[in-house]
Design an enzyme around this catalytic site. Structure first.
Site, PDB file in Angstrom:
ATOM      1  N   HIS A 158       0.834  -1.201   0.000  1.00 38.14           N
ATOM      2  CA  HIS A 158       0.000   0.000   0.000  1.00 38.14           C
ATOM      3  C   HIS A 158       0.869   1.252   0.000  1.00 38.14           C
ATOM      4  O   HIS A 158       2.078   1.184   0.227  1.00 38.14           O
ATOM      5  CB  HIS A 158      -0.932   0.021   1.218  1.00 38.14           C
ATOM      6  CG  HIS A 158      -2.090  -0.908   1.105  1.00 38.14           C
ATOM      7  ND1 HIS A 158      -2.017  -2.234   1.479  1.00 38.14           N
ATOM      8  CD2 HIS A 158      -3.357  -0.718   0.644  1.00 38.14           C
ATOM      9  CE1 HIS A 158      -3.188  -2.814   1.253  1.00 38.14           C
ATOM     10  NE2 HIS A 158      -4.014  -1.919   0.751  1.00 38.14           N
ATOM     11  N   LYS A 162      -0.529   4.723   4.631  1.00 42.44           N
ATOM     12  CA  LYS A 162      -1.360   3.756   5.363  1.00 42.44           C
ATOM     13  C   LYS A 162      -0.757   3.500   6.735  1.00 42.44           C
ATOM     14  O   LYS A 162       0.448   3.271   6.867  1.00 42.44           O
ATOM     15  CB  LYS A 162      -1.491   2.449   4.581  1.00 42.44           C
ATOM     16  CG  LYS A 162      -2.498   1.482   5.203  1.00 42.44           C
ATOM     17  CD  LYS A 162      -2.832   0.351   4.255  1.00 42.44           C
ATOM     18  CE  LYS A 162      -3.812  -0.637   4.878  1.00 42.44           C
ATOM     19  NZ  LYS A 162      -5.101  -0.009   5.218  1.00 42.44           N
TER      20      LYS A 162
END
Length: 269
Positions: A158, A162
């Site tokens: 990600h 995040k």
């Protein structure tokens, strides 16, 4: 348009919040009736259309979620665990469908959400996309078909912003693999390897997390045996897949009774 469900988007200034606002506004099946932000945010009191750089649309950003939820048939929530838990109590009061894409919940947080689901429709999923939910089903089936000679690893990637790991989607995949093998994920999960770890324990389900750049979301489930490997993979290239799934969940929940649901229910998988 007034006869279609009214949607409130929480955390409207975030990446997902902006995408959700765009998705709801572009839908003929729903209308945007509210946007919330945290107290002190620059957007409080502003028209959301203007805040996003366009024309006014008659929806004012508020830091009072209960006021916003009272006018809504559904709330779509991709915020933080603490905010989502607080929102769940308010959506229950408002009798609004609560669609939750937030991840990183503690066991205590989940207990609060379960309690709220006794009085409201809550649809919660670590990932709202059709492709990922199909991947979850496939993972369970493959894990059931292969024995422990096949080591299972869940690898996810990600963007750098995040804040939780493993991702909610990775945990969904791990739970599916564990279910396929008839074991509890908590008993076989291996989330960190560093230093002299010794040999891999037979039957473990490993997790690896990558964070960097603007990666929207990539998930691989690896089944590795001596002589062969199988990889199941999903790549999200645009956050709109999550926003469309969340809106689908909000609409699906309109005629459902109170309870805790997930995207498998929404998609009929």
């Amino acid at each position: 348009m007034s006869d279609v469900p009214g949607i409130v988007v929480t955390g409207g200034s975030g990446r997902m919040g902006r995408m959700l606002i765009e998705t709801v506004r572009g839908s003929d099946a729903a209308r945007l009736v509210g946007v919330t932000e945290r107290p002190g945010h620059d957007w409080i009191g502003a028209d959301i259309g203007v805040a996003l750089g366009g024309a006014a649309i008659g929806v004012t950003v508020t830091d009072d979620p209960l006021e916003a939820f009272a006018t809504a048939q559904a709330v779509i929530d991709f915020t933080s665990p603490a905010a989502t838990v607080a929102h769940a109590e308010l959506t229950a009061q408002a009798r609004a469908v609560h669609v939750i894409g937030t991840t990183g919940f503690s066991p205590a947080d989940l207990a609060h959400l379960e309690a709220a689901a006794r009085h409201a429709v809550i649809v919660r999923a670590g990932n709202m996309s059709l492709g990922v939910n199909l991947l979850v089903k496939l993972t369970e089936k493959v894990a059931a078909a292969l024995d422990a000679d096949y080591d299972i690893e869940v690898i996810e990637a990600h963007h750098r912003h995040k804040v939780d790991a493993p991702s909610g989607t990775a945990l969904m995949l791990g739970e599916a693999a564990a279910a396929g093998r008839g074991v509890a994920l908590a008993d076989v999960s291996d989330r960190g390897r560093d230093g002299i770890t010794g040999e891999r324990k037979r039957g473990d389900i490993g997790f690896s997390a990558i964070r960097g750049g603007d990666i929207v979301g990539e998930h691989d489930v690896l089944f590795a045996a001596e002589g062969e490997r199988i990889t199941l993979r999903h790549v999200a290239s645009d956050r709109s897949v999550f926003a469309r799934g969340a809106l689908k969940a909000a609409l699906w929940g309109q005629d459902k009774g109170p309870g805790a649901y997930d995207m498998m229910d929404v998609l009929g998988l």
